[in-house]
Design a protein around this motif. Structure first.
Motif, mmCIF file in Angstrom:
data_model
loop_
_atom_site.group_PDB
_atom_site.id
_atom_site.type_symbol
_atom_site.label_atom_id
_atom_site.label_comp_id
_atom_site.label_asym_id
_atom_site.label_seq_id
_atom_site.Cartn_x
_atom_site.Cartn_y
_atom_site.Cartn_z
ATOM 1 N N THR A 159 0.817 -1.211 0.000
ATOM 2 C CA THR A 159 0.000 0.000 0.000
ATOM 3 C C THR A 159 0.851 1.262 0.000
ATOM 4 O O THR A 159 1.894 1.329 0.648
ATOM 5 C CB THR A 159 -0.919 0.012 1.235
ATOM 6 O OG1 THR A 159 -1.793 -1.113 1.170
ATOM 7 C CG2 THR A 159 -1.752 1.287 1.304
ATOM 8 N N ILE A 160 0.358 2.254 -0.728
ATOM 9 C CA ILE A 160 0.900 3.611 -0.674
ATOM 10 C C ILE A 160 -0.228 4.537 -0.240
ATOM 11 O O ILE A 160 -1.313 4.522 -0.835
ATOM 12 C CB ILE A 160 1.447 4.058 -2.042
ATOM 13 C CG1 ILE A 160 2.623 3.175 -2.466
ATOM 14 C CG2 ILE A 160 1.876 5.529 -2.001
ATOM 15 C CD1 ILE A 160 3.093 3.425 -3.884
ATOM 16 N N ILE A 161 0.010 5.320 0.794
ATOM 17 C CA ILE A 161 -0.982 6.292 1.256
ATOM 18 C C ILE A 161 -0.663 7.656 0.646
ATOM 19 O O ILE A 161 0.485 8.097 0.662
ATOM 20 C CB ILE A 161 -1.005 6.389 2.794
ATOM 21 C CG1 ILE A 161 -1.522 5.084 3.405
ATOM 22 C CG2 ILE A 161 -1.877 7.556 3.248
ATOM 23 C CD1 ILE A 161 -1.551 5.084 4.919
ATOM 24 N N ALA A 191 -4.352 6.200 12.081
ATOM 25 C CA ALA A 191 -5.350 5.144 11.895
ATOM 26 C C ALA A 191 -5.178 4.452 10.541
ATOM 27 O O ALA A 191 -5.225 3.212 10.450
ATOM 28 C CB ALA A 191 -6.753 5.732 12.004
ATOM 29 N N LEU A 192 -4.957 5.240 9.493
ATOM 30 C CA LEU A 192 -4.769 4.661 8.164
ATOM 31 C C LEU A 192 -3.488 3.826 8.099
ATOM 32 O O LEU A 192 -3.453 2.764 7.470
ATOM 33 C CB LEU A 192 -4.729 5.760 7.108
ATOM 34 C CG LEU A 192 -6.063 6.381 6.704
ATOM 35 C CD1 LEU A 192 -5.838 7.570 5.776
ATOM 36 C CD2 LEU A 192 -6.967 5.350 6.036
ATOM 37 N N SER A 193 -2.440 4.307 8.747
ATOM 38 C CA SER A 193 -1.173 3.589 8.736
ATOM 39 C C SER A 193 -1.287 2.265 9.474
ATOM 40 O O SER A 193 -0.737 1.240 9.041
ATOM 41 C CB SER A 193 -0.069 4.461 9.354
ATOM 42 O OG SER A 193 0.161 5.614 8.560
ATOM 43 N N ARG A 194 -1.991 2.272 10.580
ATOM 44 C CA ARG A 194 -2.194 1.021 11.324
ATOM 45 C C ARG A 194 -3.015 0.042 10.506
ATOM 46 O O ARG A 194 -2.762 -1.169 10.513
ATOM 47 C CB ARG A 194 -2.886 1.314 12.648
ATOM 48 C CG ARG A 194 -1.968 1.907 13.705
ATOM 49 C CD ARG A 194 -2.732 2.252 14.958
ATOM 50 N NE ARG A 194 -1.845 2.776 15.995
ATOM 51 C CZ ARG A 194 -2.243 3.500 17.027
ATOM 52 N NH1 ARG A 194 -3.544 3.780 17.169
ATOM 53 N NH2 ARG A 194 -1.381 3.931 17.925
ATOM 54 N N GLN A 195 -4.012 0.575 9.800
ATOM 55 C CA GLN A 195 -4.909 -0.295 9.037
ATOM 56 C C GLN A 195 -4.224 -0.899 7.810
ATOM 57 O O GLN A 195 -4.415 -2.080 7.496
ATOM 58 C CB GLN A 195 -6.137 0.509 8.588
ATOM 59 C CG GLN A 195 -7.146 -0.301 7.769
ATOM 60 C CD GLN A 195 -8.329 0.534 7.326
ATOM 61 O OE1 GLN A 195 -8.477 1.697 7.726
ATOM 62 N NE2 GLN A 195 -9.186 -0.031 6.491
ATOM 63 N N HIS A 196 -3.396 -0.085 7.112
ATOM 64 C CA HIS A 196 -2.860 -0.512 5.818
ATOM 65 C C HIS A 196 -1.367 -0.816 5.828
ATOM 66 O O HIS A 196 -0.865 -1.404 4.868
ATOM 67 C CB HIS A 196 -3.141 0.567 4.770
ATOM 68 C CG HIS A 196 -4.594 0.822 4.540
ATOM 69 N ND1 HIS A 196 -5.373 -0.018 3.778
ATOM 70 C CD2 HIS A 196 -5.410 1.818 4.985
ATOM 71 C CE1 HIS A 196 -6.622 0.459 3.744
ATOM 72 N NE2 HIS A 196 -6.666 1.560 4.470
ATOM 73 N N ASP A 197 -0.644 -0.414 6.884
ATOM 74 C CA ASP A 197 0.809 -0.623 6.967
ATOM 75 C C ASP A 197 1.499 -0.311 5.634
ATOM 76 O O ASP A 197 2.050 -1.203 4.977
ATOM 77 C CB ASP A 197 1.115 -2.059 7.389
ATOM 78 C CG ASP A 197 2.607 -2.256 7.702
ATOM 79 O OD1 ASP A 197 3.310 -1.241 7.926
ATOM 80 O OD2 ASP A 197 3.067 -3.412 7.694
ATOM 81 N N PRO A 198 1.497 0.951 5.200
ATOM 82 C CA PRO A 198 2.027 1.306 3.879
ATOM 83 C C PRO A 198 3.544 1.144 3.795
ATOM 84 O O PRO A 198 4.258 1.258 4.784
ATOM 85 C CB PRO A 198 1.645 2.780 3.744
ATOM 86 C CG PRO A 198 1.638 3.275 5.163
ATOM 87 C CD PRO A 198 1.073 2.137 5.966
ATOM 88 N N VAL A 249 2.981 8.722 13.134
ATOM 89 C CA VAL A 249 2.520 8.089 11.888
ATOM 90 C C VAL A 249 3.525 7.026 11.456
ATOM 91 O O VAL A 249 3.147 5.910 11.059
ATOM 92 C CB VAL A 249 2.341 9.146 10.780
ATOM 93 C CG1 VAL A 249 1.964 8.479 9.453
ATOM 94 C CG2 VAL A 249 1.291 10.171 11.185
ATOM 95 N N MET A 250 4.791 7.347 11.550
ATOM 96 C CA MET A 250 5.844 6.398 11.161
ATOM 97 C C MET A 250 5.791 5.143 12.034
ATOM 98 O O MET A 250 5.946 4.015 11.536
ATOM 99 C CB MET A 250 7.216 7.058 11.262
ATOM 100 C CG MET A 250 7.375 8.277 10.366
ATOM 101 S SD MET A 250 8.968 9.121 10.634
ATOM 102 C CE MET A 250 8.596 10.758 10.000
ATOM 103 N N ASP A 251 5.569 5.335 13.318
ATOM 104 C CA ASP A 251 5.532 4.192 14.231
ATOM 105 C C ASP A 251 4.323 3.298 13.988
ATOM 106 O O ASP A 251 4.335 2.114 14.342
ATOM 107 C CB ASP A 251 5.523 4.682 15.682
ATOM 108 C CG ASP A 251 6.870 5.252 16.099
ATOM 109 O OD1 ASP A 251 7.878 4.924 15.440
ATOM 110 O OD2 ASP A 251 6.906 6.036 17.071
#
Length: 309
Positions: free
Chosen positions: A5-7, A40-47, A61-63
């Motif tokens: 994934t890319i956000i 939230a998006l990063s946790r959900q999608h792990d980009p 966000v990075m973490d």
């Protein structure tokens, strides 16, 4: 197995850029993503990558994205990305330097001309039924000196246009090399002392925050024009307002502000001799494509290196 994934911290991306990223799942964060949204998006999608258009990307966000390898700026300014936090986590930060140079330089020139020629004020007077030919005098730029702070892709593009107007171009940039003949490299004190117009084209750092302030503005020629299409934090806005009201600064053309978006009640609103635009210097149809493609190519180059490694 699902695609990585890319956000995108925005609501869209140029189709030409999306074509380059066809092997990835694209997730849009929207035009005004908050830190909580991004976490939230990063946790959900792990980009594996984030393309930054709007908002900030910090350590939290990075973490939340353990697979994150690269943060790619959709443009040239990376001050909205916590680069120290990224470095500590082994995350590359890249920018599409020069992708919007033409667009931003043209906006700077438009603001300079609008200030020198009283374009906005005369337009308002004309629409109100006035004819000020007998009483108005504009400023001629040919033969005058413009001082540029920052001589990267945008600053040099602007310098070329200023030279074409017959202006003397002086500039400060400790990192610039192999400058064209029409740009004279000087220190900041010389810019404050000699420039009839000052245009800012440098990134915002802790060292230059508020560089244009009561002290430096007082060193300038009376009646100097100030143009800022870089970052609002470079200017002490209260000091600039005082300088414009006093006539020390003839006019200010601003596309960047300390807090964005500007909200109702900002001291600049309704002030004469301020020409304002909502940080749209780099927002053209051409730059939109150039920045998107640049951001996509940059992140793909980093991901290719990490894959090989």
């Amino acid at each position: 197995m699902s695609a990585p994934t890319i956000i995108i911290t925005g609501a869209d991306l140029a189709q030409q850029a999306l074509d380059l990223l066809s092997g990835y799942e694209i997730v849009y964060a929207g035009k005004t993503p908050t830190e909580e949204d991004m976490v939230a998006l990063s946790r959900q999608h792990d980009p594996v990558a984030i393309i930054v258009r709007y908002g900030k990307v910090g350590a939290s966000v990075m973490d939340a994205a353990p697979s994150l390898k690269v943060i790619s700026k959709h443009g040239s300014g990376t001050d909205t990305i916590d680069k120290e936090a990224a470095k500590a986590r082994g995350i590359e930060v890249v920018a599409a330097v020069g992708a919007n140079a033409a667009a931003v330089a043209e906006q700077a020139l438009a603001l300079l001309l609008a200030c020198a020629k009283s374009v906005v004020a005369l337009d308002a007077r004309m629409h109100a039924g006035h004819w000020d030919k007998a009483t108005h005098k504009s400023l001629e730029l040919g033969g005058r000196t413009v001082g540029l702070v920052g001589l990267g892709a945008i600053g040099l593009r602007f310098a070329k246009m200023a030279d074409a107007l017959g202006m003397r171009v002086i500039g400060f940039d400790p990192f610039a090399k192999n400058l064209p003949d029409y740009v004279q490299s000087v220190d900041l004190e010389t810019i404050w002392r000699e420039a009839d117009a000052i245009s800012l084209h440098c990134p915002l750092t802790d060292e230059n925050r508020g560089m244009l302030n009561a002290t430096t503005l007082a060193q300038c020629k009376r009646g100097v024009i100030v143009v800022n299409t870089a970052r609002g934090g470079l200017v002490n806005e209260a000091d600039l307002l005082t300088a414009v009201r006093s006539g020390q600064v003839m006019a200010a053309g601003l596309d960047s502000f300390a807090v964005e978006p500007m909200t109702t009640g900002h001291p600049f609103q309704g002030e004469k001799n301020f020409v304002l635009s909502p940080h749209i210097g780099g927002v053209t149809s051409d730059a939109y494509v150039n920045m998107g493609v640049g951001a996509a190519k940059n992140l793909l180059a980093v991901l290719a290196q990490t894959t090989v490694a």
